[in-house]
Design an enzyme around this catalytic site. Structure first.
Site, PDB file in Angstrom:
ATOM      1  N   GLU A 272      51.442   1.990 -33.951  1.00  0.00           N
ATOM      2  CA  GLU A 272      51.042   3.048 -33.032  1.00  0.00           C
ATOM      3  C   GLU A 272      51.067   2.645 -31.573  1.00  0.00           C
ATOM      4  O   GLU A 272      50.160   3.006 -30.795  1.00  0.00           O
ATOM      5  CB  GLU A 272      49.637   3.536 -33.400  1.00  0.00           C
ATOM      6  CG  GLU A 272      48.525   2.496 -33.300  1.00  0.00           C
ATOM      7  CD  GLU A 272      48.294   1.646 -34.526  1.00  0.00           C
ATOM      8  OE1 GLU A 272      47.229   1.023 -34.627  1.00  0.00           O
ATOM      9  OE2 GLU A 272      49.192   1.595 -35.396  1.00  0.00           O
ATOM     10  N   HIS A 296      50.289   9.843 -39.303  1.00  0.00           N
ATOM     11  CA  HIS A 296      49.299   8.762 -39.241  1.00  0.00           C
ATOM     12  C   HIS A 296      49.368   8.042 -37.899  1.00  0.00           C
ATOM     13  O   HIS A 296      48.335   7.829 -37.241  1.00  0.00           O
ATOM     14  CB  HIS A 296      49.549   7.777 -40.385  1.00  0.00           C
ATOM     15  CG  HIS A 296      48.594   6.632 -40.436  1.00  0.00           C
ATOM     16  ND1 HIS A 296      47.437   6.661 -41.196  1.00  0.00           N
ATOM     17  CD2 HIS A 296      48.589   5.433 -39.801  1.00  0.00           C
ATOM     18  CE1 HIS A 296      46.777   5.526 -41.022  1.00  0.00           C
ATOM     19  NE2 HIS A 296      47.466   4.758 -40.189  1.00  0.00           N
ATOM     20  N   GLU A 297      50.569   7.662 -37.487  1.00  0.00           N
ATOM     21  CA  GLU A 297      50.695   6.943 -36.223  1.00  0.00           C
ATOM     22  C   GLU A 297      50.320   7.833 -35.040  1.00  0.00           C
ATOM     23  O   GLU A 297      49.735   7.365 -34.058  1.00  0.00           O
ATOM     24  CB  GLU A 297      52.117   6.407 -36.060  1.00  0.00           C
ATOM     25  CG  GLU A 297      52.624   5.543 -37.215  1.00  0.00           C
ATOM     26  CD  GLU A 297      51.683   4.403 -37.581  1.00  0.00           C
ATOM     27  OE1 GLU A 297      50.946   3.915 -36.709  1.00  0.00           O
ATOM     28  OE2 GLU A 297      51.681   4.003 -38.770  1.00  0.00           O
ATOM     29  N   HIS A 300      46.639   7.939 -34.543  1.00  0.00           N
ATOM     30  CA  HIS A 300      46.137   6.753 -33.853  1.00  0.00           C
ATOM     31  C   HIS A 300      46.051   6.956 -32.336  1.00  0.00           C
ATOM     32  O   HIS A 300      45.347   6.207 -31.653  1.00  0.00           O
ATOM     33  CB  HIS A 300      47.037   5.551 -34.138  1.00  0.00           C
ATOM     34  CG  HIS A 300      46.615   4.746 -35.321  1.00  0.00           C
ATOM     35  ND1 HIS A 300      45.346   4.221 -35.456  1.00  0.00           N
ATOM     36  CD2 HIS A 300      47.309   4.351 -36.428  1.00  0.00           C
ATOM     37  CE1 HIS A 300      45.274   3.547 -36.590  1.00  0.00           C
ATOM     38  NE2 HIS A 300      46.443   3.616 -37.205  1.00  0.00           N
ATOM     39  N   GLU A 319      41.171   2.867 -38.823  1.00  0.00           N
ATOM     40  CA  GLU A 319      42.033   3.378 -39.887  1.00  0.00           C
ATOM     41  C   GLU A 319      41.398   4.474 -40.739  1.00  0.00           C
ATOM     42  O   GLU A 319      42.093   5.372 -41.204  1.00  0.00           O
ATOM     43  CB  GLU A 319      42.500   2.227 -40.777  1.00  0.00           C
ATOM     44  CG  GLU A 319      43.373   1.215 -40.056  1.00  0.00           C
ATOM     45  CD  GLU A 319      44.685   1.815 -39.527  1.00  0.00           C
ATOM     46  OE1 GLU A 319      45.024   2.965 -39.877  1.00  0.00           O
ATOM     47  OE2 GLU A 319      45.361   1.116 -38.748  1.00  0.00           O
ATOM     48  N   ASP A 376      44.561 -10.361 -40.325  1.00  0.00           N
ATOM     49  CA  ASP A 376      45.549  -9.623 -41.111  1.00  0.00           C
ATOM     50  C   ASP A 376      45.068  -9.424 -42.549  1.00  0.00           C
ATOM     51  O   ASP A 376      45.488  -8.477 -43.228  1.00  0.00           O
ATOM     52  CB  ASP A 376      46.877 -10.379 -41.090  1.00  0.00           C
ATOM     53  CG  ASP A 376      48.033  -9.539 -41.600  1.00  0.00           C
ATOM     54  OD1 ASP A 376      48.224  -8.431 -41.077  1.00  0.00           O
ATOM     55  OD2 ASP A 376      48.739  -9.998 -42.511  1.00  0.00           O
ATOM     56  N   TYR A 384      41.508   1.763 -44.770  1.00  0.00           N
ATOM     57  CA  TYR A 384      42.206   3.038 -44.700  1.00  0.00           C
ATOM     58  C   TYR A 384      41.573   4.090 -45.617  1.00  0.00           C
ATOM     59  O   TYR A 384      41.118   5.144 -45.160  1.00  0.00           O
ATOM     60  CB  TYR A 384      43.677   2.859 -45.097  1.00  0.00           C
ATOM     61  CG  TYR A 384      44.505   2.034 -44.153  1.00  0.00           C
ATOM     62  CD1 TYR A 384      45.425   2.634 -43.308  1.00  0.00           C
ATOM     63  CD2 TYR A 384      44.402   0.646 -44.110  1.00  0.00           C
ATOM     64  CE1 TYR A 384      46.228   1.883 -42.441  1.00  0.00           C
ATOM     65  CE2 TYR A 384      45.177  -0.116 -43.255  1.00  0.00           C
ATOM     66  CZ  TYR A 384      46.083   0.508 -42.425  1.00  0.00           C
ATOM     67  OH  TYR A 384      46.858  -0.249 -41.569  1.00  0.00           O
TER      68      TYR A 384
END
Length: 607
Positions: A272, A296-297, A300, A319, A376, A384
């Site tokens: 994003e 979704h992006e 953001h 998320e 990460d 999410y």
């Protein structure tokens, strides 16, 4: 708008940034870089303008695998004077703290540096790895990889504006997460400006043989020439998506919303980056069936880019809201039944992740404890889908209108600010929960945020369209020929096909798969989601006819979401480890470090 006085000012220490505890913050970056494809390096300088501070004696930046050539103080008159600096001992994940003592009157610091050819954020692609005949470079800064291509205060809770001068080969176009050119500059010199403050993980750069096509007065597509026609067809609804998002949760604050379709080695579905979302070509299905990723992006642009998690322990605040928002956009555009399919697939992915991590694991909490680990590791379906499920539970308790009002005001009140879990919970209680006695108990908020697994009060998600798929699966199980089912499946979207493939028993033989292949041609599908649901069956059954297509897919596609389950399916076979390693050894140069970091660990016990 500033934080309301009734809220506690919560500034938790970021365990993933040396600069998070720096006594002075940088508020503006002037970046000057030259892109060298031959050496695979970026070289130049980063000039950081500092916020005034009477007490600070040094400033701290995050770096990883950067060569720092020199550092200069810049005073009020603009005069630069070289100064001392030091680098802490390196940490394999966090890199090194760059410490610069401050002299009186210093208003900015200029760091001269160059990157390593192996910088984790940068992927340098050969012409053969692209859709054309030119090399390509792109960055992936999330979560803490920005420090591998520029010295910065690499914490999501620290924002800055920036400008940049970037020099590239004259036949290539450069783009950033900023105001972008729409045509090639014959000199190869590009100037960029980002006037809204962003955190370092949203810094982005791409260089390649790229062309632009407008979709509306504020949206458009960048892609390689061969990809652009397909992409413009696929994303024709982009302006409608932006308008739908604004109708839900307020004005779009970033001026333009453009997409850059990257080569297939991009490790994520999308990223994003403000003004310029990076997307994978694996969503170019030809029927616009995978464009929920773009929704979704886009979401953001409010959740994450506008209001940002303070640390990666608070990742769910980015998320969870984004997934909920994404599905509201898709419902607005394509109807409730379409969005219901996405909810069911998402909930199934959440259950799979919980089972994989362990139902009692603290890594299934929304609020994570990632200190000492690569953040990460927190980028899982927990943030999410469990985050989305919390909002669905709240929606069921108070109704959509009240929840929409709350979310819209939340984005407006905290625009261009960071948000941590404790502050959000205080705000949620003050604005919603405390106004209705017993509501927090019915929500079971603590179980969601600091408890494992999926709380039992999560609302069920169902899909009428998937019920029809269940009927087809039942008929298939009872002996109906797959060819007989073709008329009923003719209008299925990729979501229905994925659900169908996930519903097939894992004990199908190669002969049964051949019958399905004859009817539905899964192996030759151009849809990556369908292929990723189909190939595990072919691997388990040793269906040889699909083997060349599987290997081609693994060598060509770099999206981690697809690679991990397929490599896992391979190594689960008695002789699969050798085959998986043989494919990976050849394919690895095509993957970004984000993907290889996961796959190296998965395939560590190679034969």
């Amino acid at each position: 708008m500033s934080t309301p006085a009734s809220l506690p000012i919560s500034l938790p220490t970021d365990p993933h940034s040396y600069a998070g505890s720096s006594p002075i913050r940088a508020h503006h970056l002037a970046l000057d870089l030259t892109v060298d494809f031959e050496s695979r390096t970026l070289a130049g300088s980063a000039t950081w303008h500092l916020a005034p501070s009477v007490a600070a004696t040094e400033v701290v930046f995050d770096t990883r695998d950067l060569t720092i050539e020199k550092v200069e103080h810049i005073d009020e008159t603009g005069q630069a004077l070289e100064t001392a600096f030091s680098l802490d001992a390196p940490d394999p994940t966090l890199g090194q703290a760059l410490r610069v003592p401050l002299a009186p009157g210093t208003t900015a610091l200029r760091v001269h540096y160059h990157t390593a050819p192996t910088a984790a954020a940068l992927q340098w692609l050969l012409p053969a790895q692209t859709a054309g005949s030119q090399p390509f470079l792109f960055t992936q800064s999330q979560a803490i990889l920005a420090r591998t291509w520029l010295p910065c205060q690499d914490s999501p809770g620290i924002r800055f504006t920036y400008e940049a001068r970037v020099r590239v080969p004259a036949h290539l176009l450069a783009l950033m997460s900023a105001e972008n050119p729409q045509q090639l500059n014959a000199t190869g010199a590009y100037h960029f400006r980002m006037s809204q403050p962003i955190p370092a993980y949203l810094m982005a750069l791409a260089v390649g043989d790229l062309v632009f096509a407008p979709l509306s007065n504020r949206t458009g597509i960048y892609a390689e020439p061969a990809t652009l026609p397909v992409a413009t067809h696929e994303f024709a609804d982009l302006e409608h998506m932006v308008a739908a998002a604004e109708e839900l949760y307020g004005p779009y604050r970033w001026e333009r919303y453009d997409l850059l379709v990257l080569p297939p080695s991009f490790p994520f579905g999308g990223m994003e980056n403000p003004r310029l979302t990076f997307v994978t070509p694996t969503i170019l299905a030809g029927d616009r069936s995978l464009t929920s990723l773009v929704a979704h992006e886009l979401a953001h642009s409010w959740s994450g880019n506008l209001v940002t998690n303070t640390t990666w322990n608070d990742f769910w605040l980015n998320e969870g809201f984004t997934v909920y928002f994404e599905r509201r956009i898709m419902e607005h555009l394509y109807g409730r039944e379409y969005a219901d399919m996405l909810q069911v697939l998402g909930r199934a992915a959440l259950h799979h992740t919980i089972a994989e991590i362990g139902v009692a694991s603290p890594d299934t909490h929304l609020h994570l404890a990632l200190a000492g680990r690569d953040p990460d590791e927190g980028l899982t379906e927990i943030a999410y889908e469990k985050g989305c499920s919390l909002l669905l539970t709240l929606e069921a308790l108070i109704g959509r209108p009240r929840l929409d009002t709350f979310i819209k005001e939340y984005f407006a009140r905290f625009s261009f600010q960071a948000m941590d879990t404790a502050t959000f919970l205080h705000y949620l209680r003050a604005e919603l929960l405390d106004k209705e006695p017993g509501l927090e108990d019915r929500l079971q908020l603590a179980a969601w945020v600091d408890g494992p697994g999926l709380p039992p009060n999560a609302p069920a998600v169902t899909s009428h369209r998937f019920e029809l798929v269940d009927d087809a699966l039942a008929r298939l199980k009872s002996g109906t020929s797959p060819i007989t089912l073709r008329a009923d499946t003719a209008e299925w979207s990729s979501h229905e096909w994925v659900y169908f493939l996930q519903g097939l028993p894992p004990t199908l033989t190669a002969g049964q798969l051949e019958t399905l292949e004859t009817a539905f041609h899964f192996t030759t599908s151009g849809n990556a989601e369908i292929l990723t649901a189909w190939f595990p069956h072919t691997i388990r059954a040793e269906y040889a006819a699909a083997a060349p297509a599987l290997e081609k897919f693994l060598r060509h596609v770099g999206r981690r979401k697809f690679l991990v389950p397929l490599y896992r399916a391979l190594i689960a076979r008695p002789d699969g480890a050798a085959r998986a390693w043989a494919i990976y050894k050849e394919a690895r140069p095509n993957y970004h470090s984000v993907a290889t970091g996961t796959l190296d660990a998965l395939l560590a016990a190679r034969p």
